[in-house]
Design a protein around this motif. Sequence first.
Motif, PDB file in Angstrom:
ATOM      1  N   VAL A 285       0.834  -1.197   0.000  1.00  0.00           N
ATOM      2  CA  VAL A 285       0.000   0.000   0.000  1.00  0.00           C
ATOM      3  C   VAL A 285       0.873   1.253   0.000  1.00  0.00           C
ATOM      4  CG1 VAL A 285      -1.657   1.357   1.353  1.00  0.00           C
ATOM      5  CG2 VAL A 285      -1.998  -1.109   1.078  1.00  0.00           C
ATOM      6  N   LEU A 286       1.868   1.282   0.862  1.00  0.00           N
ATOM      7  CA  LEU A 286       2.743   2.456   0.933  1.00  0.00           C
ATOM      8  C   LEU A 286       3.466   2.685  -0.393  1.00  0.00           C
ATOM      9  CD1 LEU A 286       4.230   1.874   4.507  1.00  0.00           C
ATOM     10  CD2 LEU A 286       2.603   3.659   3.839  1.00  0.00           C
ATOM     11  N   ASP A 287       3.946   1.609  -0.989  1.00  0.00           N
ATOM     12  CA  ASP A 287       4.664   1.722  -2.253  1.00  0.00           C
ATOM     13  C   ASP A 287       3.754   2.249  -3.360  1.00  0.00           C
ATOM     14  OD1 ASP A 287       6.835   1.566  -3.918  1.00  0.00           O
ATOM     15  OD2 ASP A 287       6.711  -0.593  -4.234  1.00  0.00           O
ATOM     16  N   LEU A 288       2.532   1.736  -3.441  1.00  0.00           N
ATOM     17  CA  LEU A 288       1.600   2.194  -4.462  1.00  0.00           C
ATOM     18  C   LEU A 288       1.214   3.657  -4.269  1.00  0.00           C
ATOM     19  CD1 LEU A 288      -0.716  -0.953  -4.729  1.00  0.00           C
ATOM     20  CD2 LEU A 288       0.871  -0.125  -6.473  1.00  0.00           C
ATOM     21  N   LEU A 289       1.207   4.104  -3.019  1.00  0.00           N
ATOM     22  CA  LEU A 289       0.869   5.497  -2.740  1.00  0.00           C
ATOM     23  C   LEU A 289       2.078   6.418  -2.839  1.00  0.00           C
ATOM     24  CD1 LEU A 289      -1.555   5.089   0.318  1.00  0.00           C
ATOM     25  CD2 LEU A 289      -2.152   5.391  -2.088  1.00  0.00           C
ATOM     26  N   GLY A 290       3.245   5.830  -3.124  1.00  0.00           N
ATOM     27  CA  GLY A 290       4.442   6.641  -3.257  1.00  0.00           C
ATOM     28  C   GLY A 290       5.053   7.050  -1.942  1.00  0.00           C
ATOM     29  N   LEU A 291       4.757   6.338  -0.870  1.00  0.00           N
ATOM     30  CA  LEU A 291       5.310   6.634   0.449  1.00  0.00           C
ATOM     31  C   LEU A 291       6.446   5.670   0.768  1.00  0.00           C
ATOM     32  CD1 LEU A 291       1.951   7.195   2.378  1.00  0.00           C
ATOM     33  CD2 LEU A 291       3.432   8.919   1.318  1.00  0.00           C
ATOM     34  N   ASP A 292       7.336   6.113   1.611  1.00  0.00           N
ATOM     35  CA  ASP A 292       8.509   5.316   1.954  1.00  0.00           C
ATOM     36  C   ASP A 292       8.091   4.081   2.753  1.00  0.00           C
ATOM     37  OD1 ASP A 292      11.246   4.609   2.314  1.00  0.00           O
ATOM     38  OD2 ASP A 292      11.163   5.491   4.322  1.00  0.00           O
ATOM     39  N   ILE A 293       8.546   2.926   2.310  1.00  0.00           N
ATOM     40  CA  ILE A 293       8.230   1.679   3.018  1.00  0.00           C
ATOM     41  C   ILE A 293       9.015   1.587   4.316  1.00  0.00           C
ATOM     42  CG2 ILE A 293       8.358  -0.836   2.913  1.00  0.00           C
ATOM     43  CD1 ILE A 293       7.941  -0.624  -0.093  1.00  0.00           C
ATOM     44  N   GLY A 294      10.250   2.020   4.278  1.00  0.00           N
ATOM     45  CA  GLY A 294      11.126   1.863   5.430  1.00  0.00           C
ATOM     46  C   GLY A 294      11.853   0.540   5.383  1.00  0.00           C
ATOM     47  N   ALA A 295      12.944   0.482   6.098  1.00  0.00           N
ATOM     48  CA  ALA A 295      13.773  -0.721   6.061  1.00  0.00           C
ATOM     49  C   ALA A 295      13.361  -1.740   7.106  1.00  0.00           C
ATOM     50  CB  ALA A 295      15.239  -0.337   6.261  1.00  0.00           C
ATOM     51  N   ASN A 296      12.656  -1.294   8.129  1.00  0.00           N
ATOM     52  CA  ASN A 296      12.389  -2.170   9.275  1.00  0.00           C
ATOM     53  C   ASN A 296      11.050  -2.873   9.145  1.00  0.00           C
ATOM     54  OD1 ASN A 296      12.924  -3.327  11.809  1.00  0.00           O
ATOM     55  ND2 ASN A 296      11.715  -1.754  12.832  1.00  0.00           N
ATOM     56  N   VAL A 297      10.826  -3.542   8.016  1.00  0.00           N
ATOM     57  CA  VAL A 297       9.608  -4.339   7.855  1.00  0.00           C
ATOM     58  C   VAL A 297       9.996  -5.727   7.361  1.00  0.00           C
ATOM     59  CG1 VAL A 297       8.041  -2.410   7.426  1.00  0.00           C
ATOM     60  CG2 VAL A 297       9.254  -3.456   5.512  1.00  0.00           C
ATOM     61  N   ASP A 298       9.112  -6.679   7.626  1.00  0.00           N
ATOM     62  CA  ASP A 298       9.357  -8.055   7.175  1.00  0.00           C
ATOM     63  C   ASP A 298       8.698  -8.334   5.834  1.00  0.00           C
ATOM     64  OD1 ASP A 298      10.772  -9.026   9.558  1.00  0.00           O
ATOM     65  OD2 ASP A 298       8.868  -8.662  10.563  1.00  0.00           O
ATOM     66  N   GLY A 299       7.650  -7.590   5.504  1.00  0.00           N
ATOM     67  CA  GLY A 299       6.982  -7.776   4.233  1.00  0.00           C
ATOM     68  C   GLY A 299       7.715  -7.078   3.105  1.00  0.00           C
ATOM     69  N   VAL A 300       7.280  -7.362   1.890  1.00  0.00           N
ATOM     70  CA  VAL A 300       7.851  -6.729   0.701  1.00  0.00           C
ATOM     71  C   VAL A 300       6.716  -6.128  -0.103  1.00  0.00           C
ATOM     72  CG1 VAL A 300       9.774  -8.364   0.623  1.00  0.00           C
ATOM     73  CG2 VAL A 300       7.694  -8.839  -0.694  1.00  0.00           C
ATOM     74  N   SER A 301       7.061  -5.212  -0.992  1.00  0.00           N
ATOM     75  CA  SER A 301       6.050  -4.634  -1.867  1.00  0.00           C
ATOM     76  C   SER A 301       5.750  -5.595  -3.003  1.00  0.00           C
ATOM     77  CB  SER A 301       6.518  -3.297  -2.438  1.00  0.00           C
ATOM     78  OG  SER A 301       5.597  -2.847  -3.427  1.00  0.00           O
ATOM     79  N   LEU A 302       4.493  -5.900  -3.185  1.00  0.00           N
ATOM     80  CA  LEU A 302       4.076  -6.781  -4.274  1.00  0.00           C
ATOM     81  C   LEU A 302       4.012  -6.036  -5.604  1.00  0.00           C
ATOM     82  CD1 LEU A 302       1.228  -8.693  -2.396  1.00  0.00           C
ATOM     83  CD2 LEU A 302       3.621  -9.348  -2.667  1.00  0.00           C
ATOM     84  N   ARG A 303       4.298  -4.738  -5.587  1.00  0.00           N
ATOM     85  CA  ARG A 303       4.372  -3.982  -6.828  1.00  0.00           C
ATOM     86  C   ARG A 303       5.610  -4.361  -7.621  1.00  0.00           C
ATOM     87  NH1 ARG A 303       7.202  -0.340  -8.987  1.00  0.00           N
ATOM     88  NH2 ARG A 303       8.545  -0.169  -7.169  1.00  0.00           N
ATOM     89  N   ARG A 304       6.638  -4.755  -6.930  1.00  0.00           N
ATOM     90  CA  ARG A 304       7.929  -4.949  -7.567  1.00  0.00           C
ATOM     91  C   ARG A 304       7.958  -6.233  -8.370  1.00  0.00           C
ATOM     92  NH1 ARG A 304      11.579  -2.388  -2.637  1.00  0.00           N
ATOM     93  NH2 ARG A 304      10.404  -0.430  -2.602  1.00  0.00           N
ATOM     94  N   GLY A 305       8.394  -6.135  -9.628  1.00  0.00           N
ATOM     95  CA  GLY A 305       8.351  -7.260 -10.541  1.00  0.00           C
ATOM     96  C   GLY A 305       9.423  -8.285 -10.256  1.00  0.00           C
ATOM     97  N   GLY A 306       9.299  -9.404 -10.941  1.00  0.00           N
ATOM     98  CA  GLY A 306      10.284 -10.458 -10.795  1.00  0.00           C
ATOM     99  C   GLY A 306       9.948 -11.387  -9.655  1.00  0.00           C
ATOM    100  N   VAL A 307      10.233 -12.656  -9.850  1.00  0.00           N
ATOM    101  CA  VAL A 307      10.015 -13.657  -8.810  1.00  0.00           C
ATOM    102  C   VAL A 307      11.093 -13.500  -7.751  1.00  0.00           C
ATOM    103  CG1 VAL A 307       9.925 -16.118  -8.301  1.00  0.00           C
ATOM    104  CG2 VAL A 307       8.953 -15.243 -10.426  1.00  0.00           C
TER     105      VAL A 307
END
Length: 795
Positions: A285-307
């Motif tokens: 959600v943050l990535d799609l809205l153009g907001l900084d994800i931050g480094a301290n998360v365990d999840g990843v952005s599903l926007r980013r391509g590639g397996v």
Amino acid sequence: IAVAAGSARGGNVLLLTLDTVRADALECYGRDGISTPVLDALAARGTRFVNATAATPMTLPSHTTILTGLVPPRHGVRENGLFRLTDAHDTLAERLKEDGYATGAFVGSFVLDRRYGLAQGFDTYDDDLHDSGRVSGVRYGEPQRPANVVVDSALDWLNAQQSRDSDVPFFCWVHLYDAHTPYLPPEPYASRYREHLYLGEIAFVDEQVGRLVNWLDAQSLVGKTLVVVVGDHGESLGEHGEETHSLFIYEATVSIPMIWSQPGLVPADVVTDRVTSIADVAPTVLDLLGLDIGANVDGVSLRRGGVIADRAVYIETMMPRLRHGWSPLFGLRRLTDKYIEAPMPEYYDLVRDPVELHNLYGSNATAEELGERLADRMASYEPIDRTGDAAITPDAEALKKLESLGYMVSSGGAAPTAEPGDPKVMVHLYHKYQRAVDLLAVGGFAEAVRLLREVVERSPTDGAAWVSLGLALARAGGTDEALPAITRAISLQPRERHWVYLARLQLTRGDDAGFEASLERLEELDADDGEVAILRGEREMHRKRYAAAIVHFEEARRRDPNRQSTLAHAWTGRALVMSGDHANARRAFEAALTCDPTDTDALEGMLGLDEASGEFTAAVRHAIKLCDRRPLVMRHATKLAELWMRLGNAERAVEALEAMAARRPMDRKPPANLGKLLIDLDRIDEGVASLRRAIALSPAYPFARVQLGRALVARGDSEGAIDQFRQVLSRRPDHRGAWEHLLGALSASGRIDEAFEVLERGGRDHVDFSALARDPRMRALVEDPRFAAMRNQGE
């Protein structure tokens, strides 16, 4: 989701979390026999992730992961009701509020009450459940409200937000709890899915999601709103021996739906080439809205391509340890395989074995490699006993105070440490525990006690079983036995609810010092628990200070409306009945039933008022509801039969007791009570048959033998009747009814000398001579001169 970062900048976000919905329960995930057109349409025009995984099969920790992007060991919330998200962690709502969003949350269960920390960042956090007509109360399940009520509140907020400033984007989180047990979908879904009520709940949820989607369409916001649909966990439905969820981390409870939809932005796609986690929701959600994800998360952005090559997502359940003292389960789930760390480790090939029936651990080198990866990851997490859960380590000071008051709480040791029982091995005990909890809810207290004794004998560190045993013993009338069971539970798990149960026992026993000590500890653990005020009100009721009691009940509703409104209204009704104010008592009971239509205290109160005023038809309706809610409680069936008799409907009275006898085939009381009613109705042969069934179950049961004697007298079998009465007196020489019936049978059959022998042998000490003189059966006995002489001698 192959779009550029910030593609949804400034747009709205609607987050829909579907509690207890496993992925394969939706039509768009391949389920037959269910219609979910709204969710299917969202999936068809958006991106559906096939291999989405929950971090844990429990509501509070899963939602904490959704809103933080952190797995449970990182955010520290490991179980429902025992943990709170601290302010040290940022939530998605906080991030969006900082970016100018209006934020609103609407939840369907007390599991997500604001006290557990998820309200951070929300302008509105609607967790108001107290007048929603919830389907279960605090004692036997979490207070909850149905999806239509949750969606009503969400739509009110959305409409107000649009009216206030339609240029301000919104973040709206809607949590729908309906698929959680008990499965009670409304019509037409209850009828349409009568063979699978779980699916009926999900179909109802789909309809309610449609109301939100229709609102977006009516407001021309469909293209401006990112809709995220995600399950928090699944439901086993009997797989691997688990009926619901939280004990295991097999796919049935961790494989979840995940759908992203926004026409013109999110492409229509079905993603099968990667595993995703609910921890990915916030970063995406943050990535799609153009907001900084931050480094301290365990999840990843599903926007980013590639397996993401070889990605392994973390899963756990701490429930076995925290509730039952067994081993927790930890795992890693990759696209094609899964490893589960347990006393007996497990490894599954999810391609060949998607339902995880064939454990390959020990025959596959990959399993050990995945186990090492899990060990490395867990080494970076804080241990469970450092996450701030006061229930993990027994409170030495509180336990010492209990012991000083005479409670033996420390026998049997403290909480378990290294490698307790593997849940796979303990699942048979878990079944017994769950069955006992179900029996508690419907009034099967004696059978619950039997099952729970078996559980604690095999699993002596099972705090959940100990506290349930204490509750079952207390409800069955064994207060003295209940006390050590509750204190044993506290020594293992000194949790807030356990102190509540102890305080109630202490109140029943008149132990004021112990009662105050327990309330003191309870307030330290949870200052907002309204049951403290309820308990103080109950003490005033014991003292017959009804006005003072009502003040406490009102305080309980003010302090803790979601959990205590039903009970507080019901107790207020009782106090008003005792005060003679029946009109206001009725209003109090009606208020309780508005909160919970199945509340037994309120139903009993209404029944009593209707019966006292001669409104037997209304009283019958309440009695029927009581029998539905507590089908194993004998007094409810007996009262229903009595009311039917008052209305002149003997057949329905018999049906009520026959139904109870069918529900409790091994209990002596239902056939005995049924037999008595049949005799009173002059259906002698049927009555005899029913009474003989009761005696077969319990040969020494005096009530059944006395009633059988009555029936035999009516049938003309005086000898058989006399034998029944003598058998009762051989075991119960103080049984007044048996003495009188024996004298009546002897007198009626002309055996006057024998009757006087009975009186001489002890009967004279157990009968009322005045009552005998008025009994027509005793005419020959009373007219004998010896009767007057014996009566005068006794007086």
